[in-house]
Design a protein around this motif. Structure first.
Motif, short mmCIF file in Angstrom:
data_model
loop_
_atom_site.label_atom_id
_atom_site.label_comp_id
_atom_site.label_asym_id
_atom_site.label_seq_id
_atom_site.Cartn_x
_atom_site.Cartn_y
_atom_site.Cartn_z
N HIS A 49 48.82 28.70 39.47
CA HIS A 49 49.03 30.15 39.50
C HIS A 49 48.31 30.82 38.33
CE1 HIS A 49 51.21 32.42 42.41
NE2 HIS A 49 51.61 33.28 41.48
N PHE A 50 48.31 30.18 37.19
CA PHE A 50 47.57 30.72 36.04
C PHE A 50 46.07 30.79 36.35
CE2 PHE A 50 45.11 30.17 32.16
CZ PHE A 50 45.52 31.30 31.47
N VAL A 51 45.54 29.75 36.95
CA VAL A 51 44.12 29.74 37.32
C VAL A 51 43.81 30.87 38.30
CG1 VAL A 51 42.34 28.40 38.54
CG2 VAL A 51 43.78 27.29 36.83
N LEU A 52 44.70 31.10 39.25
CA LEU A 52 44.51 32.20 40.19
C LEU A 52 44.45 33.54 39.45
CD1 LEU A 52 44.46 33.20 43.21
CD2 LEU A 52 46.92 33.55 42.90
N CYS A 53 45.40 33.77 38.57
CA CYS A 53 45.44 35.04 37.83
C CYS A 53 44.22 35.21 36.94
CB CYS A 53 46.70 35.12 36.97
SG CYS A 53 48.19 35.20 37.94
N ALA A 54 43.84 34.17 36.24
CA ALA A 54 42.66 34.25 35.38
C ALA A 54 41.40 34.47 36.21
CB ALA A 54 42.54 32.98 34.55
N SER A 55 41.31 33.85 37.36
CA SER A 55 40.13 34.06 38.20
C SER A 55 40.08 35.49 38.73
CB SER A 55 40.09 33.06 39.36
OG SER A 55 41.08 33.33 40.31
N PHE A 56 41.24 36.06 39.06
CA PHE A 56 41.26 37.47 39.46
C PHE A 56 40.67 38.33 38.36
CE2 PHE A 56 45.14 37.31 42.51
CZ PHE A 56 44.33 36.83 43.51
N LYS A 57 41.15 38.14 37.15
CA LYS A 57 40.70 38.97 36.03
C LYS A 57 39.23 38.73 35.73
CE LYS A 57 40.35 41.24 32.16
NZ LYS A 57 38.97 41.63 32.15
N LEU A 58 38.84 37.48 35.61
CA LEU A 58 37.48 37.17 35.20
C LEU A 58 36.44 37.43 36.29
CD1 LEU A 58 38.22 33.92 33.21
CD2 LEU A 58 37.74 36.20 32.28
N GLN A 59 36.82 37.22 37.54
CA GLN A 59 35.87 37.39 38.63
C GLN A 59 35.78 38.83 39.12
OE1 GLN A 59 33.77 35.11 39.90
NE2 GLN A 59 32.92 36.63 41.28
N PHE A 60 36.91 39.50 39.19
CA PHE A 60 36.91 40.79 39.88
C PHE A 60 37.06 42.00 38.97
CE2 PHE A 60 38.66 37.64 42.90
CZ PHE A 60 37.55 37.58 43.71
N PHE A 61 37.57 41.83 37.76
CA PHE A 61 37.79 43.00 36.92
C PHE A 61 36.98 42.99 35.64
CE2 PHE A 61 41.68 42.67 39.49
CZ PHE A 61 41.52 43.86 40.18
N THR A 62 36.35 41.90 35.29
CA THR A 62 35.50 41.87 34.10
C THR A 62 34.29 42.76 34.29
OG1 THR A 62 36.22 39.65 33.59
CG2 THR A 62 34.19 40.37 32.56
N SER A 63 33.72 42.75 35.48
CA SER A 63 32.52 43.55 35.72
C SER A 63 32.81 45.04 35.59
CB SER A 63 31.94 43.24 37.10
OG SER A 63 32.87 43.55 38.10
N LEU A 64 34.03 45.45 35.92
CA LEU A 64 34.39 46.87 35.76
C LEU A 64 34.32 47.27 34.29
CD1 LEU A 64 37.46 47.22 38.13
CD2 LEU A 64 35.17 48.08 38.50
N THR A 65 34.81 46.43 33.42
CA THR A 65 34.79 46.72 31.99
C THR A 65 33.36 46.73 31.47
OG1 THR A 65 36.93 45.63 31.79
CG2 THR A 65 35.73 46.03 29.75
N HIS A 66 32.54 45.77 31.90
CA HIS A 66 31.16 45.69 31.43
C HIS A 66 30.32 46.86 31.94
CE1 HIS A 66 31.61 42.00 29.31
NE2 HIS A 66 32.04 41.35 30.38
N HIS A 67 30.55 47.26 33.20
CA HIS A 67 29.81 48.39 33.74
C HIS A 67 30.17 49.68 33.01
CE1 HIS A 67 27.78 46.28 36.87
NE2 HIS A 67 28.89 45.88 37.45
N LYS A 68 31.42 49.82 32.63
CA LYS A 68 31.86 51.00 31.89
C LYS A 68 31.18 51.05 30.53
CE LYS A 68 34.56 54.49 30.80
NZ LYS A 68 34.10 55.81 31.09
#
Length: 138
Positions: A115-134
């Protein structure tokens, strides 16, 4: 067709694959392990339990649209705690009654880790790019 060209469709398909893959594979493997150890839990119950536990990620994904990494990590951490607690609290008693200490620990920590791997993958795969693009836009 325009949606496919804009580039947002790829992450949506990837997210759906991760969610459905996790939702079906992890409960199935857990159920096989429990069946092997004679723990009386049905496959449907296990799949439903995991499905209900993933609900918390719907509002979390909306919170993660905020372009601050600390907010995204906190949201994911809270979602992880709520979601994994749902699974563990519902299966803890039956695991404790039917599994020896060694297998109880393996199953418990395995579920928490996956479950931790799932949560971390959500953050790193799908929401990191939002922060970098901003940051790149600023």
């Amino acid at each position: 067709d325009k949606a496919c060209q804009s580039g947002w469709m790829g992450p949506v398909v990837a997210a759906a694959g991760v969610i459905f893959g996790y939702q079906l594979a992890v409960p199935f493997v857990l159920w096989l392990g429990m069946k092997w150890k004679d723990v009386p839990v049905s496959l449907v119950d296990t799949i439903c339990l995991y499905g209900y536990s993933l609900f918390v990620f719907i509002p979390t994904s909306l919170i993660c649209l905020v372009p601050w990494s600390i907010v995204q990590w906190l949201a994911m951490l809270i979602a992880f705690i709520i979601s994994v607690s749902n699974i563990v609290f519902n299966l803890f008693g039956i695991w404790k009654r039917h599994l020896v200490s060694k297998w109880f620990s393996i199953v418990l920590f395995g579920c928490i880790f996956l479950h931790f791997v799932l949560c971390a993958s959500f953050k790193l795969q799908f929401f990191t790019s939002l922060t970098h693009h901003k940051k790149a836009a600023d």
